[in-house]
Scaffold this motif. Structure first.
Motif, short mmCIF file in Angstrom:
data_model
loop_
_atom_site.label_atom_id
_atom_site.label_comp_id
_atom_site.label_asym_id
_atom_site.label_seq_id
_atom_site.Cartn_x
_atom_site.Cartn_y
_atom_site.Cartn_z
N LEU A 387 71.55 57.88 24.40
CA LEU A 387 71.73 56.71 25.37
C LEU A 387 71.32 57.15 26.79
O LEU A 387 71.94 58.35 27.42
N TYR A 388 70.15 56.76 27.30
CA TYR A 388 69.41 57.06 28.53
C TYR A 388 68.77 56.29 29.17
O TYR A 388 68.47 55.11 28.55
N SER A 389 68.69 56.16 30.43
CA SER A 389 67.94 55.09 31.11
C SER A 389 66.81 55.63 31.77
O SER A 389 66.38 54.56 32.89
N TYR A 390 66.14 56.68 31.67
CA TYR A 390 64.92 57.16 32.24
C TYR A 390 63.89 56.20 32.16
O TYR A 390 63.08 56.28 33.34
N PHE A 391 63.51 55.57 31.35
CA PHE A 391 62.45 54.42 31.25
C PHE A 391 63.04 52.97 31.25
O PHE A 391 62.25 52.19 30.69
N ALA A 430 71.31 44.55 32.70
CA ALA A 430 70.60 45.55 33.59
C ALA A 430 70.83 46.88 33.76
O ALA A 430 72.00 47.22 33.46
N PRO A 431 69.90 47.60 33.90
CA PRO A 431 70.26 49.25 34.31
C PRO A 431 70.96 49.39 35.37
O PRO A 431 70.57 48.73 36.62
N PHE A 432 71.91 50.11 35.42
CA PHE A 432 72.54 50.38 36.74
C PHE A 432 72.14 51.89 37.39
O PHE A 432 72.14 52.04 38.47
N LYS A 433 71.89 52.65 36.52
CA LYS A 433 71.53 54.09 36.82
C LYS A 433 69.97 54.30 36.65
O LYS A 433 69.78 54.56 35.51
N SER A 434 69.17 54.19 37.64
CA SER A 434 67.96 54.19 37.29
C SER A 434 66.98 54.98 38.52
O SER A 434 66.09 54.33 38.85
N GLY A 435 67.76 56.10 38.98
CA GLY A 435 67.13 56.76 40.07
C GLY A 435 67.14 55.97 41.55
O GLY A 435 68.22 55.90 41.71
N GLY A 436 65.79 55.84 42.00
CA GLY A 436 66.04 55.22 43.36
C GLY A 436 66.69 55.92 44.39
O GLY A 436 66.39 57.33 44.35
N ASP A 607 65.25 47.77 20.47
CA ASP A 607 64.51 47.12 19.36
C ASP A 607 63.06 46.64 19.88
O ASP A 607 62.45 45.88 19.45
N ALA A 608 62.60 46.92 21.22
CA ALA A 608 61.58 46.57 21.89
C ALA A 608 61.20 45.12 21.82
O ALA A 608 59.97 44.61 21.37
N ASN A 609 62.04 44.44 22.10
CA ASN A 609 62.19 42.74 22.19
C ASN A 609 61.20 42.40 23.40
O ASN A 609 60.98 41.16 23.56
N TRP A 610 60.86 43.27 24.30
CA TRP A 610 59.93 42.98 25.23
C TRP A 610 59.02 44.03 25.67
O TRP A 610 59.39 44.98 25.27
N SER A 611 57.88 43.35 26.28
CA SER A 611 56.85 44.52 26.71
C SER A 611 55.95 44.02 27.55
O SER A 611 56.11 42.60 27.81
N PHE A 612 54.93 44.86 27.84
CA PHE A 612 53.97 44.18 28.73
C PHE A 612 52.53 43.70 28.17
O PHE A 612 52.42 44.30 26.92
N ILE A 613 52.08 42.68 28.48
CA ILE A 613 50.95 42.15 27.96
C ILE A 613 49.69 43.27 28.36
O ILE A 613 49.59 43.76 29.37
N GLY A 614 48.83 43.48 27.27
CA GLY A 614 47.74 44.58 27.44
C GLY A 614 46.69 43.98 28.32
O GLY A 614 46.13 42.79 28.42
N LEU A 615 46.33 44.83 29.26
CA LEU A 615 45.23 44.62 30.33
C LEU A 615 44.09 46.02 30.22
O LEU A 615 44.61 47.06 30.31
N PRO A 616 43.12 45.55 29.66
CA PRO A 616 42.03 46.66 29.29
C PRO A 616 41.66 47.37 30.44
O PRO A 616 41.64 46.89 31.71
N ASP A 617 41.54 48.78 30.53
CA ASP A 617 41.20 49.74 31.37
C ASP A 617 41.91 49.79 32.63
O ASP A 617 41.61 49.83 33.70
N THR A 618 43.31 49.59 32.28
CA THR A 618 44.21 49.23 33.41
C THR A 618 45.28 50.23 33.26
O THR A 618 45.91 50.22 32.01
N SER A 619 45.96 50.90 34.17
CA SER A 619 47.09 51.57 34.12
C SER A 619 47.82 51.64 35.26
O SER A 619 47.45 51.06 36.56
N VAL A 620 49.07 51.91 35.16
CA VAL A 620 50.01 51.85 36.41
C VAL A 620 50.98 53.03 36.22
O VAL A 620 51.11 53.65 35.41
N VAL A 621 51.59 53.37 37.41
CA VAL A 621 52.49 54.49 37.63
C VAL A 621 53.73 54.12 38.18
O VAL A 621 53.67 53.33 38.86
N PHE A 622 54.69 55.13 37.84
CA PHE A 622 56.14 54.79 38.19
C PHE A 622 56.74 56.08 38.22
O PHE A 622 56.38 57.10 37.65
N ASP A 623 58.02 56.26 39.01
CA ASP A 623 58.54 57.72 39.17
C ASP A 623 59.82 57.47 38.21
O ASP A 623 60.68 56.58 38.27
N THR A 624 60.30 58.49 37.80
CA THR A 624 61.67 58.54 37.04
C THR A 624 62.04 59.97 37.07
O THR A 624 61.34 61.19 37.65
#
Length: 657
Positions: A387-391, A430-436, A607-624
């Motif tokens: 059980l982890y909330s890193y992502f 919602a996640p409660f412990k998620s860095g920040g 169960d991966a019931n949600w995800s992002f729409i694919g965008l060609p040649d696109t990337s995003v970054v986040f911290d954890t």
């Protein structure tokens, strides 16, 4: 055990000497020979929180504990000799200590429940029942009550399955009321007899909340109907004043068998003061119950009668001061004030205790405290996956998944005999412990294997209670559009764009289980972090489906959530009290614990019931957090890779859209 605290001239004189440097209450200062000052003291919704210790988090907590409230009680007794200490219910369940007694130690004949041990020690004069008194069954309740040195009263809990045509003919489970024969000292120091009537009430909703324990054994009468029947009899029997112990909150919209009926109890002729509770709020106070006709949250009155609601878990002591006058040999209330006095204050964004423990209570409860610590540290079940909330902010997450599983399980069971039994149940969490601001280690991280009760604090930080709402498919979509506001707009074809809007609270990023959906980051957010519409035509939520088919905007759904969200917290569009169909008596934490115990081994795999729409040649970054790397291969529905170091000890990751 200490005998109940009596109203006596000796205690008055001793108290006056000990409190010679304490400013007298105006009633005590100005009371004449035909007047007396009486202080009514309330505790409510203690939920077996006897010490300032959060067993879920396994650490001290200065906002709770009867041992702290007891210090306020003793200080008030020293300030004025004429006092009565009463409790307003919800004593037996709500902390791991209560579960330890019920499930581990048990209650044999002659055993003292720790909450009763503490109350006997402090000299309570009477109590009523709260809805949580029934969580462990009637046999358990009977054994607990048998150890009390004071009476429990309840005027609307009836044995059997049928209510009598006349409430006074009901075969009540307990005495409806008690009339306490006391001695009171007037302003001139003379002692007089006084009869104080104390009557109690429990919410009728216990028949739904604890049906498995109560159906076929008891029924419950409308609170106000019971009050209107029994209060006149109390007066006929000579009660000078009548105090109502209403384990029921404050609501000014009258309905049959209403849950929160204290306002209307105050309106019953003959009732002089009302102790209210159940809602875990503060009255009088600055925040709660503003703008309700007939309710004065500054003076602390309901329909002109003094009332108090003393928070929960011992956070406050309720205090109603009465200036009594003798009128033809009887006492009547000439004036009154009320106050909810806290055991802590907020300083520099921290909770700071304003009183110390009452050492008698703390010492008496120490054996039970040690046993409860061992209980919460011992496994109650297993988890088949970590059980982890890193992502948790970028992918379907096991720590949120298990909360949604538990909420769905709980609400489905409670609604199965109601008009909503055929509606599909979704769940939002919602996640409660998620860095920040909590830092790079502020994440849920429970390994696979044994799971203990205290681990639940990692899953659910707050003492919220479960709520269920009825909404449409269209409102489900808008709920998710609001949640998707945590993501910044992304330009297709551009690399390493920042993903998370740090001004959007993570606890408002609700994931709804029971449906599937995708989030289109190329669309701008529809709502800002405060719920204000930014881009009315934006549609980030795509392919929203239920049962494998596009969701019907008109279809009705039940959504399990918590009291914060259901009460309008987060300003989600159209999500407020008007949509609530069920207010559960249990905290979300308790529900998770019950679910783990019921399942034995939980399976929190997302169960991966949600995800992002694919965008060609696109990337995003986040911290954890830096520990996230160990779980990278387990993330489903999104392609994540390491991207170097972030700021302030965080690690940076890249999502390939």
């Amino acid at each position: 055990m200490t005998a109940p605290h009596n109203l006596s001239r000796r205690s008055v004189l001793a108290g006056m000497g000990a409190a010679s440097m304490i400013a007298l209450h105006p009633f005590a200062a100005r009371a004449q020979g035909n007047q007396a000052h009486l202080r009514l003291i309330e505790t409510t919704d203690l939920h077996v929180n006897l010490l300032p210790y959060d067993y879920y988090a396994d650490k001290p907590n200065d906002t709770m504990g009867l041992s702290r409230t007891a210090s306020l009680i003793e200080a008030v007794r020293k300030e004025a000799g004429n006092t009565l200490l009463l409790d307003n219910g919800d004593l037996l369940q709500g902390s791991p200590m209560g579960d330890w007694v019920a499930y581990e130690r048990g209650m044999k004949e002659g055993d003292l429940h720790p909450i009763i041990k503490g109350m006997n020690l402090l000299g309570y004069e009477a109590s009523t029942l709260g809805n949580h008194e029934f969580n462990y069954g009637l046999s358990f309740l009977d054994k607990v009550l048998s150890g009390a040195n004071f009476p429990f009263v309840c005027a609307n809990l009836v044995r059997g399955t049928v209510l009598a045509s006349n409430p006074r003919e009901d075969k009540l489970y307990l005495k409806p009321y008690v009339i306490l024969d006391k001695r009171i000292v007037d302003g001139a120091g003379a002692e007089h007899p006084i009869k104080v009537g104390v009557i109690g009430f429990v919410p009728p909703q216990i028949m739904q909340w604890d049906a498995k324990n109560l159906s076929g054994n008891v029924v419950v009468r409308d609170i106000v109907q019971a009050a209107e029947a029994w209060v006149p009899q109390m007066k006929e029997e000579g009660a000078d004043i009548v105090v109502a112990l209403s384990h029921s909150g404050i609501d000014v919209e009258k309905t049959e068998n209403m849950e929160n009926a204290a306002f209307f109890v105050a309106g019953v002729p003959g009732v002089d003061a009302v102790f209210t509770g159940h809602q875990h709020l503060i009255f009088p106070g600055r925040k709660d119950f503003q703008g309700l006709e007939g309710v004065d949250p500054q003076k602390g009155t309901l329909q002109g009668k003094p009332a108090v609601m003393a928070g929960f878990w011992g956070s406050h002591m309720g205090l109603i001061d009465l200036l009594l006058e003798r009128d033809g040999g009887k006492w009547r209330v000439a004036s009154a004030t009320s106050e909810a006095r806290p055991i802590y204050e907020r300083k520099d964004k921290a909770n700071v205790a304003t009183v110390d423990d009452d050492r008698r209570v703390a010492a008496a409860i120490q054996p039970e405290h040690e046993a409860t610590l061992a209980y919460v540290r011992r496994p109650v079940g297993k988890t088949s996956a970590p059980l982890y909330s890193y992502f948790a902010l970028v992918a379907d997450d096991p720590s949120v998944q298990i909360v949604n599983q538990a909420q769905t399980w709980y609400i489905k069971d409670l609604l199965k005999e109601t008009e909503w039994k055929d509606l599909p149940v979704l769940s939002a969490a919602a996640p409660f412990k998620s860095g920040g601001r909590g830092g790079p280690d502020y994440y849920t991280d429970v390994p696979a294997g044994d799971i203990a009760i205290k681990n639940v604090a990692d899953l659910y930080l707050y003492p919220n209670t479960v709520r269920a709402l009825e909404i449409t498919g269209a409102q489900v979509k808008e709920w998710l559009e609001m949640s998707a506001g945590i993501f910044k707009s992304v330009e297709p074809g551009k690399a390493d764009q920042p993903l998370i809007n740090l001004d959007f609270p993570a606890y408002n990023f609700d994931v709804i289980d029971g449906v599937t959906y995708k989030i289109d980051l190329s669309q701008p957010p529809k709502y800002d972090p405060k719920g204000v519409v930014l881009n009315a035509s934006s549609n980030r939520i795509r392919d929203l489906s239920f049962g494998g088919k596009p969701i019907d905007p008109q279809a009705k759904f039940v959504v399990a959530s918590n009291n914060y969200r259901a009460g309008g917290g987060g300003n989600f569009p159209e999500i407020n009290e008007s949509k609530v169909i069920f207010e559960a008596p249990d905290t979300n934490r308790d529900v998770i614990v019950r679910f783990i115990v019921e399942e034995g081994t939980i399976n929190p795999t997302a169960d991966a019931n949600w995800s992002f729409i694919g965008l060609p040649d696109t990337s995003v970054v986040f911290d954890t957090g830096p520990k996230a790397k160990a779980f990278l291969d387990a993330v489903k529905g999104v392609k994540i890779e390491t991207a170097g170091e972030g700021e302030n000890g965080f690690s940076r990751y890249r999502i390939l859209l």
